[in-house]
Design a protein around this motif. Structure first.
Motif, short mmCIF file in Angstrom:
data_model
loop_
_atom_site.label_atom_id
_atom_site.label_comp_id
_atom_site.label_asym_id
_atom_site.label_seq_id
_atom_site.Cartn_x
_atom_site.Cartn_y
_atom_site.Cartn_z
N VAL A 36 3.92 -6.19 11.31
CA VAL A 36 4.22 -6.80 10.00
C VAL A 36 5.72 -6.92 9.81
O VAL A 36 6.24 -7.99 9.46
N ARG A 37 6.44 -5.86 10.06
CA ARG A 37 7.88 -5.87 9.82
C ARG A 37 8.61 -6.77 10.81
O ARG A 37 9.63 -7.39 10.45
N ALA A 38 8.11 -6.88 12.02
CA ALA A 38 8.77 -7.70 13.04
C ALA A 38 8.61 -9.19 12.78
O ALA A 38 9.42 -9.99 13.26
N HIS A 39 7.58 -9.59 12.04
CA HIS A 39 7.29 -11.01 11.86
C HIS A 39 7.48 -11.49 10.43
O HIS A 39 7.04 -12.59 10.07
N THR A 40 8.12 -10.68 9.63
CA THR A 40 8.40 -11.04 8.25
C THR A 40 9.81 -10.57 7.89
O THR A 40 10.47 -9.89 8.68
N ARG A 41 10.24 -10.91 6.70
CA ARG A 41 11.50 -10.37 6.19
C ARG A 41 11.29 -9.91 4.76
O ARG A 41 10.53 -10.52 4.00
N LEU A 42 11.97 -8.85 4.41
CA LEU A 42 11.83 -8.28 3.08
C LEU A 42 12.64 -9.11 2.09
O LEU A 42 13.85 -9.26 2.23
N SER A 43 11.95 -9.67 1.10
CA SER A 43 12.63 -10.54 0.14
C SER A 43 11.91 -10.50 -1.20
O SER A 43 10.72 -10.15 -1.28
N MET A 95 -4.65 -3.77 17.85
CA MET A 95 -3.20 -3.78 17.69
C MET A 95 -2.74 -2.35 17.40
O MET A 95 -3.18 -1.73 16.43
N THR A 96 -1.89 -1.80 18.25
CA THR A 96 -1.55 -0.39 18.16
C THR A 96 -0.54 -0.08 17.07
O THR A 96 -0.54 1.02 16.51
N ASP A 97 0.34 -1.01 16.74
CA ASP A 97 1.37 -0.76 15.74
C ASP A 97 1.36 -1.88 14.71
O ASP A 97 2.21 -2.76 14.71
N SER A 98 0.38 -1.85 13.82
CA SER A 98 0.21 -2.93 12.86
C SER A 98 1.39 -3.01 11.90
O SER A 98 1.88 -4.11 11.58
N ARG A 99 1.88 -1.87 11.43
CA ARG A 99 2.99 -1.91 10.49
C ARG A 99 4.25 -2.44 11.17
O ARG A 99 5.01 -3.20 10.58
N GLY A 100 4.45 -2.08 12.43
CA GLY A 100 5.59 -2.62 13.17
C GLY A 100 5.47 -4.12 13.35
O GLY A 100 6.47 -4.85 13.27
N TRP A 136 -0.06 -16.86 12.65
CA TRP A 136 -1.49 -16.72 12.94
C TRP A 136 -1.73 -16.70 14.45
O TRP A 136 -2.46 -15.85 14.98
N GLU A 137 -1.09 -17.61 15.16
CA GLU A 137 -1.23 -17.64 16.62
C GLU A 137 -0.71 -16.34 17.24
O GLU A 137 -1.32 -15.82 18.19
N GLU A 138 0.36 -15.82 16.69
CA GLU A 138 0.93 -14.58 17.22
C GLU A 138 0.00 -13.40 16.99
O GLU A 138 -0.15 -12.53 17.85
N THR A 139 -0.68 -13.36 15.84
CA THR A 139 -1.62 -12.26 15.59
C THR A 139 -2.78 -12.30 16.57
O THR A 139 -3.24 -11.26 17.06
N GLU A 140 -3.24 -13.51 16.91
CA GLU A 140 -4.35 -13.62 17.86
C GLU A 140 -3.91 -13.27 19.28
O GLU A 140 -4.66 -12.65 20.04
N THR A 141 -2.67 -13.64 19.62
CA THR A 141 -2.14 -13.28 20.94
C THR A 141 -2.01 -11.77 21.07
O THR A 141 -2.40 -11.17 22.07
N GLU A 142 -1.47 -11.15 20.03
CA GLU A 142 -1.25 -9.71 20.05
C GLU A 142 -2.58 -8.95 20.11
O GLU A 142 -2.71 -7.96 20.82
N ALA A 143 -3.58 -9.43 19.36
CA ALA A 143 -4.86 -8.73 19.30
C ALA A 143 -5.81 -9.14 20.42
O ALA A 143 -6.83 -8.48 20.65
N ALA A 144 -5.50 -10.25 21.11
CA ALA A 144 -6.34 -10.78 22.18
C ALA A 144 -7.75 -11.11 21.70
O ALA A 144 -8.72 -10.99 22.46
N ASP A 198 -8.90 -6.96 6.47
CA ASP A 198 -7.98 -7.26 7.56
C ASP A 198 -7.07 -6.06 7.79
O ASP A 198 -6.31 -5.68 6.89
N PRO A 199 -7.09 -5.45 8.98
CA PRO A 199 -6.22 -4.30 9.23
C PRO A 199 -4.73 -4.62 9.02
O PRO A 199 -3.98 -3.76 8.57
N LEU A 200 -4.31 -5.84 9.34
CA LEU A 200 -2.91 -6.19 9.12
C LEU A 200 -2.57 -6.25 7.64
O LEU A 200 -1.44 -5.95 7.23
N SER A 201 -3.54 -6.61 6.82
CA SER A 201 -3.32 -6.55 5.38
C SER A 201 -3.02 -5.13 4.94
O SER A 201 -2.08 -4.89 4.15
N LEU A 202 -3.79 -4.19 5.43
CA LEU A 202 -3.56 -2.80 5.03
C LEU A 202 -2.22 -2.28 5.53
O LEU A 202 -1.56 -1.49 4.85
N ALA A 203 -1.80 -2.76 6.70
CA ALA A 203 -0.47 -2.40 7.19
C ALA A 203 0.61 -3.00 6.29
O ALA A 203 1.62 -2.36 5.99
N ALA A 204 0.40 -4.24 5.84
CA ALA A 204 1.34 -4.88 4.93
C ALA A 204 1.39 -4.15 3.60
O ALA A 204 2.47 -3.96 3.02
#
Length: 215
Positions: free
Chosen positions: A8-15, A1-6, A35-43, A105-111
């Motif tokens: 994270v921000r695209a699939h969540t909301r700050l609250s 996944m080339t833009d992990s932080r992007g 979860w399904e979206e993360t697998e699709t994005e990462a293939a 998890d790389p997405l965790s570190l981006a989060a």
């Protein structure tokens, strides 16, 4: 996944976090679709998106740290299996000298990076399994890590080494099935924590903060 932080921000909301409203997190509303979206994005197969939610153990531990800043003030803190980085952010806000958040998890570190930025604190994010290494922190914190037998055993061994070496070790847990039965565990606080009902089959979880003592 080339833009992990992007991602994270695209699939969540700050609250705000329910039990810790002074902390903002990028949080998702629904786990399975994400979860399904993360697998699709990462293939490829991906771990569940633990990073996208404020789990009960992390909320309780973050609350305890913020209410007891002397525990971390001026000390080096490790947030183990950091997920969203909620506990790491709390430690940084409470005055820790340095805070390191570790997860595999790389997405965790981006989060973690996104959430630290949103709360104007500094957290170092490390992608590594450190459970077989020698602990190197003044304070070790972990929320919701007793979710499988194998992981609970590895975590507890690491915590015990840290405590025996002089570190303060605190774990937040909402009564997970694999919470170790150990004389080293000492209850220091308990909270009624609001949670996502679709994840926990409950709206509130009774959650304990445990100190792990040297033996």
């Amino acid at each position: 996944m080339t833009d992990s932080r992007g991602f994270v921000r695209a699939h969540t909301r700050l609250s705000p976090v329910p039990l810790v409203p002074e902390i903002l997190l990028y949080q998702a509303d629904e786990a399975i679709a994400l979860w399904e979206e993360t697998e699709t994005e990462a293939a490829t197969r991906q771990p569940p998106p633990f990073w996208a939610f404020a789990w009960a153990g992390g909320q309780a531990l973050a609350r305890y740290v913020l209410d007891n800043p002397a525990l971390v003030g001026g000390r080096r803190v490790l947030d183990l299996a950091a997920g969203s980085g909620l506990v790491a952010v709390a430690a940084a806000k409470a005055g820790a000298t340095t805070v390191t958040a570790v997860d595999i998890d790389p997405l965790s570190l981006a989060a973690v990076a996104a959430n630290a930025s949103a709360n104007a604190v500094t957290v170092a994010a490390v992608e590594r399994d450190i459970l077989d290494s020698a602990p190197d922190a003044d304070v070790v914190l972990a929320g919701d890590v007793f979710y499988s037998r194998e992981m609970a055993q590895r975590m507890m061994a690491y915590f015990q080494r840290a405590a025996d070496g002089g570190a303060t070790v605190l774990v937040g847990d909402p009564g997970r099935a694999y919470l170790p039965r150990s004389e080293a565990l000492r209850e220091v606080a308990a909270y009624e924590v609001p949670v996502v009902a679709t994840l926990e089959d409950a709206n509130v979880k009774h959650t304990t903060v445990w100190a792990i003592e040297a033996v």
